[in-house]
Design a protein around this motif. Structure first.
Motif, PDB file in Angstrom:
ATOM      1  N   LEU A  53      22.378  26.552  26.610  1.00 46.11           N
ATOM      2  CA  LEU A  53      22.863  25.522  27.523  1.00 46.11           C
ATOM      3  C   LEU A  53      23.480  24.390  26.719  1.00 46.11           C
ATOM      4  O   LEU A  53      23.278  24.312  25.499  1.00 46.11           O
ATOM      5  N   LEU A  54      24.159  23.479  27.409  1.00 41.44           N
ATOM      6  CA  LEU A  54      24.775  22.357  26.697  1.00 41.44           C
ATOM      7  C   LEU A  54      23.738  21.413  26.107  1.00 41.44           C
ATOM      8  O   LEU A  54      24.078  20.529  25.314  1.00 41.44           O
ATOM      9  N   THR A  55      22.492  21.600  26.468  1.00 42.44           N
ATOM     10  CA  THR A  55      21.415  20.782  25.899  1.00 42.44           C
ATOM     11  C   THR A  55      20.937  21.329  24.548  1.00 42.44           C
ATOM     12  O   THR A  55      20.071  20.727  23.911  1.00 42.44           O
ATOM     13  N   LEU A  75      26.313  28.358  28.737  1.00 49.09           N
ATOM     14  CA  LEU A  75      26.329  28.211  30.202  1.00 49.09           C
ATOM     15  C   LEU A  75      27.037  26.893  30.555  1.00 49.09           C
ATOM     16  O   LEU A  75      26.455  25.978  31.125  1.00 49.09           O
ATOM     17  N   ALA A  76      28.284  26.791  30.189  1.00 49.35           N
ATOM     18  CA  ALA A  76      29.089  25.578  30.432  1.00 49.35           C
ATOM     19  C   ALA A  76      30.522  25.888  30.049  1.00 49.35           C
ATOM     20  O   ALA A  76      30.768  26.795  29.248  1.00 49.35           O
ATOM     21  N   VAL A  77      31.425  25.096  30.601  1.00 48.44           N
ATOM     22  CA  VAL A  77      32.819  25.249  30.150  1.00 48.44           C
ATOM     23  C   VAL A  77      33.006  24.500  28.839  1.00 48.44           C
ATOM     24  O   VAL A  77      33.708  24.953  27.941  1.00 48.44           O
ATOM     25  N   GLY A  78      32.353  23.326  28.699  1.00 51.80           N
ATOM     26  CA  GLY A  78      32.430  22.572  27.448  1.00 51.80           C
ATOM     27  C   GLY A  78      31.584  23.263  26.385  1.00 51.80           C
ATOM     28  O   GLY A  78      30.544  23.846  26.695  1.00 51.80           O
ATOM     29  N   TYR A  79      32.054  23.217  25.145  1.00 49.50           N
ATOM     30  CA  TYR A  79      31.261  23.863  24.077  1.00 49.50           C
ATOM     31  C   TYR A  79      31.138  22.958  22.859  1.00 49.50           C
ATOM     32  O   TYR A  79      31.061  23.417  21.730  1.00 49.50           O
ATOM     33  N   ILE A 100      35.451  28.946  36.993  1.00 52.84           N
ATOM     34  CA  ILE A 100      34.595  28.975  38.189  1.00 52.84           C
ATOM     35  C   ILE A 100      34.019  27.612  38.584  1.00 52.84           C
ATOM     36  O   ILE A 100      33.602  27.436  39.713  1.00 52.84           O
ATOM     37  N   LEU A 101      33.967  26.655  37.647  1.00 52.69           N
ATOM     38  CA  LEU A 101      33.386  25.363  38.033  1.00 52.69           C
ATOM     39  C   LEU A 101      34.449  24.299  38.274  1.00 52.69           C
ATOM     40  O   LEU A 101      34.141  23.134  38.541  1.00 52.69           O
ATOM     41  N   THR A 102      35.696  24.712  38.237  1.00 52.58           N
ATOM     42  CA  THR A 102      36.814  23.770  38.370  1.00 52.58           C
ATOM     43  C   THR A 102      36.747  22.964  39.672  1.00 52.58           C
ATOM     44  O   THR A 102      36.752  21.730  39.663  1.00 52.58           O
ATOM     45  N   SER A 237      33.547  14.091  32.172  1.00 53.49           N
ATOM     46  CA  SER A 237      33.789  15.052  31.094  1.00 53.49           C
ATOM     47  C   SER A 237      32.643  15.054  30.091  1.00 53.49           C
ATOM     48  O   SER A 237      31.671  15.796  30.253  1.00 53.49           O
ATOM     49  N   ARG A 238      32.730  14.193  29.089  1.00 58.72           N
ATOM     50  CA  ARG A 238      31.649  14.060  28.108  1.00 58.72           C
ATOM     51  C   ARG A 238      31.533  12.587  27.704  1.00 58.72           C
ATOM     52  O   ARG A 238      32.539  11.877  27.592  1.00 58.72           O
ATOM     53  N   GLY A 239      30.284  12.170  27.442  1.00 56.97           N
ATOM     54  CA  GLY A 239      30.019  10.759  27.165  1.00 56.97           C
ATOM     55  C   GLY A 239      30.724  10.213  25.942  1.00 56.97           C
ATOM     56  O   GLY A 239      31.240   9.099  25.963  1.00 56.97           O
ATOM     57  N   PRO A 285      23.381  12.023  37.009  1.00 58.09           N
ATOM     58  CA  PRO A 285      22.788  12.750  35.878  1.00 58.09           C
ATOM     59  C   PRO A 285      23.500  14.075  35.547  1.00 58.09           C
ATOM     60  O   PRO A 285      22.913  15.132  35.659  1.00 58.09           O
ATOM     61  N   HIS A 286      24.751  13.985  35.122  1.00 63.32           N
ATOM     62  CA  HIS A 286      25.535  15.149  34.685  1.00 63.32           C
ATOM     63  C   HIS A 286      25.452  16.306  35.703  1.00 63.32           C
ATOM     64  O   HIS A 286      24.966  17.389  35.386  1.00 63.32           O
ATOM     65  N   ILE A 287      25.952  16.028  36.907  1.00 65.33           N
ATOM     66  CA  ILE A 287      25.869  17.033  37.984  1.00 65.33           C
ATOM     67  C   ILE A 287      27.249  17.548  38.399  1.00 65.33           C
ATOM     68  O   ILE A 287      27.404  18.097  39.498  1.00 65.33           O
ATOM     69  N   GLY A 288      28.248  17.361  37.530  1.00 59.53           N
ATOM     70  CA  GLY A 288      29.619  17.748  37.882  1.00 59.53           C
ATOM     71  C   GLY A 288      29.747  19.125  38.518  1.00 59.53           C
ATOM     72  O   GLY A 288      30.391  19.292  39.549  1.00 59.53           O
ATOM     73  N   SER A 289      29.120  20.106  37.915  1.00 58.95           N
ATOM     74  CA  SER A 289      29.269  21.481  38.439  1.00 58.95           C
ATOM     75  C   SER A 289      28.061  21.924  39.264  1.00 58.95           C
ATOM     76  O   SER A 289      27.909  23.108  39.554  1.00 58.95           O
ATOM     77  N   ALA A 290      27.233  20.957  39.643  1.00 60.29           N
ATOM     78  CA  ALA A 290      25.949  21.325  40.242  1.00 60.29           C
ATOM     79  C   ALA A 290      26.022  21.619  41.746  1.00 60.29           C
ATOM     80  O   ALA A 290      25.501  20.866  42.573  1.00 60.29           O
ATOM     81  N   THR A 294      28.213  27.444  42.507  1.00 56.68           N
ATOM     82  CA  THR A 294      28.871  27.419  41.192  1.00 56.68           C
ATOM     83  C   THR A 294      27.883  27.684  40.069  1.00 56.68           C
ATOM     84  O   THR A 294      28.187  28.414  39.117  1.00 56.68           O
ATOM     85  N   ARG A 295      26.683  27.122  40.170  1.00 49.92           N
ATOM     86  CA  ARG A 295      25.718  27.372  39.095  1.00 49.92           C
ATOM     87  C   ARG A 295      25.345  28.858  39.031  1.00 49.92           C
ATOM     88  O   ARG A 295      25.134  29.411  37.954  1.00 49.92           O
ATOM     89  N   MET A 296      25.285  29.524  40.194  1.00 45.84           N
ATOM     90  CA  MET A 296      25.010  30.973  40.182  1.00 45.84           C
ATOM     91  C   MET A 296      26.155  31.707  39.488  1.00 45.84           C
ATOM     92  O   MET A 296      25.937  32.594  38.659  1.00 45.84           O
ATOM     93  N   LYS A 297      27.377  31.307  39.815  1.00 46.96           N
ATOM     94  CA  LYS A 297      28.539  31.964  39.189  1.00 46.96           C
ATOM     95  C   LYS A 297      28.546  31.725  37.685  1.00 46.96           C
ATOM     96  O   LYS A 297      28.941  32.595  36.903  1.00 46.96           O
ATOM     97  N   MET A 298      28.124  30.523  37.278  1.00 43.80           N
ATOM     98  CA  MET A 298      28.085  30.227  35.833  1.00 43.80           C
ATOM     99  C   MET A 298      27.080  31.135  35.124  1.00 43.80           C
ATOM    100  O   MET A 298      27.348  31.683  34.056  1.00 43.80           O
ATOM    101  N   TRP A 299      25.909  31.290  35.741  1.00 43.42           N
ATOM    102  CA  TRP A 299      24.906  32.204  35.168  1.00 43.42           C
ATOM    103  C   TRP A 299      25.480  33.617  35.061  1.00 43.42           C
ATOM    104  O   TRP A 299      25.342  34.295  34.045  1.00 43.42           O
TER     105      TRP A 299
HETATM  106  C1  DGY Z   1      30.319  21.994  31.585  1.00 42.12           C
HETATM  107  O1  DGY Z   1      30.323  23.138  32.055  1.00 42.12           O
HETATM  108  O2  DGY Z   1      30.793  21.739  30.497  1.00 42.12           O
HETATM  109  C2  DGY Z   1      29.729  20.911  32.439  1.00 42.12           C
HETATM  110  O3  DGY Z   1      29.605  19.723  31.779  1.00 42.12           O
HETATM  111  C3  DGY Z   1      28.430  21.369  33.053  1.00 42.12           C
HETATM  112  O4  DGY Z   1      28.811  22.217  34.046  1.00 42.12           O
END
Ligand code: DGY
Length: 321
Positions: A53-55, A75-79, A100-102, A237-239, A285-290, A294-299
């Motif tokens: 995860l991004l964490t 499990l994120a678009v950002g890496y 998928i999270l666009t 996006s990102r902090g 709290p970083h819920i952009g794609s929440a 979408t979270r199921m599709k990301m998984w």
């Molecule tokens: C990402 O995918 O990069 C978002 O920040 C979380 O969905």
């Protein structure tokens, strides 16, 4: 010998079953908390596949210990949590979950624009705390979103999806991007500008560029001072792209009107952080794609990328650098 996979959070059961049919799967499942660094270090040399995860920070220190690792599926678009260069040097495939999270992230971006401009959280809190005594002409008056000017920094897929929403509100749309996108200008009537002009003329500035060494600290006090005093900054996006100390200064000294933030330099943002005490900031709290869908599709996509990579193929979302 079956290949070993580590998943750093609990996946949906059907995906766990799907993976377990092919691989030896272990998960980190401790109160929905990120995997401890020492546990990750201890396990990394025993696995072929990592679904993270991004964490989780997948840096070179960790990669150096990963003798058998073939695929890191994020499990994120950002890496920006992964040292992709060093992974590639080790022939480790890195994948993400784009596309998928666009729309879901664009929804949240627009929700933040509206919520911040129209002071929705403040208004709801005033009512619930008994401060609403009468209707009053300028009580909780915010800024109009319709017919205003939106400046988008980073015109990727999410930026384009935000454009579609903004057009419905009659907004004039400016954008700044590494590469000019003339087809989008023709299709949507958006206008390409340099960063300074975008900052100087926009009523809303939406940050939608990925965090890279080039975009780190892109918005400092210098840039904030270019913005209109009545303008609002949105970050989904990102902090690290916005210098938070400078943002606090700008918000406190009324250099800009407000900010809507979903992401922070440090996540979770500490509860005593000054940003959380300012009335002119909406903080999420970083819920952009929440969304559940979408979270199921990301998984699903992260599992697909991992599986194809481990089976010797080219995953559909291989990060190329
Ligand atoms: C990402 O995918 O990069 C978002 O920040 C979380 O969905």
């Amino acid at each position: 010998m079956r290949q070993k996979v580590l998943i750093t959070r609990k996946p949906p059961t059907y995906l766990m079953e799907q993976l377990s049919a092919k691989f030896d799967v272990e998960t980190w499942d401790f109160e929905d908390q990120p995997i401890r660094r020492d546990v990750l270090i201890q396990k990394i040399d025993k696995i072929e596949g990592l679904l993270c995860l991004l964490t989780d920070t997948i840096d070179n220190d960790l990669l150096q210990k990963s003798d058998n690792l073939k695929v890191v599926s994020n499990l994120a678009v950002g890496y920006d949590n992964i040292d992709v260069n060093n992974a590639q040097l080790r022939s480790i495939q890195v994948t993400n979950t784009p596309g998928i999270l666009t729309e879901t992230t664009a929804d949240l971006t627009f929700a933040l624009i509206l919520t911040t401009a129209r002071r929705i959280i403040e208004a709801s809190n005033e009512l619930r705390s008994g401060k609403w005594k009468t209707w009053s002409p300028f009580m909780l008056a915010g800024m109009d979103v319709h017919n205003s000017t939106l400046g988008i920094i980073g015109m990727g897929e999410i930026g384009t999806a935000v454009v579609k929403r903004a057009k419905g509100f009659g907004m004039k749309i400016l954008y700044y991007n590494r590469t000019r996108k003339k087809h989008l200008e023709e299709e949507h009537g958006i206008v390409y500008t340099n960063l300074d002009e975008l900052l100087q003329t926009s009523d809303f500035v939406s940050v939608l560029t990925p965090l890279t060494p080039e975009t780190q600290n892109m918005i400092t006090l210098n840039e904030l001072k270019m913005m209109k005093k009545t303008s609002i900054l949105i970050n989904t996006s990102r902090g690290g792209i916005i210098n938070e100390n400078d943002l606090i200064t700008a918000l406190k000294s009324e250099i800009i009107l407000g900010a809507g933030l979903d992401v922070y330099e440090q996540e979770p943002i500490p509860l005593d952080h000054q940003l959380l005490s300012l009335p002119n900031v909406v903080t999420l709290p970083h819920i952009g794609s929440a969304s559940v869908q979408t979270r199921m599709k990301m998984w699903e996509l992260a599992v697909l990328n991992l599986t194809i990579g481990l089976e010797g193929g080219t995953p559909p979302n291989l990060v190329q650098k």
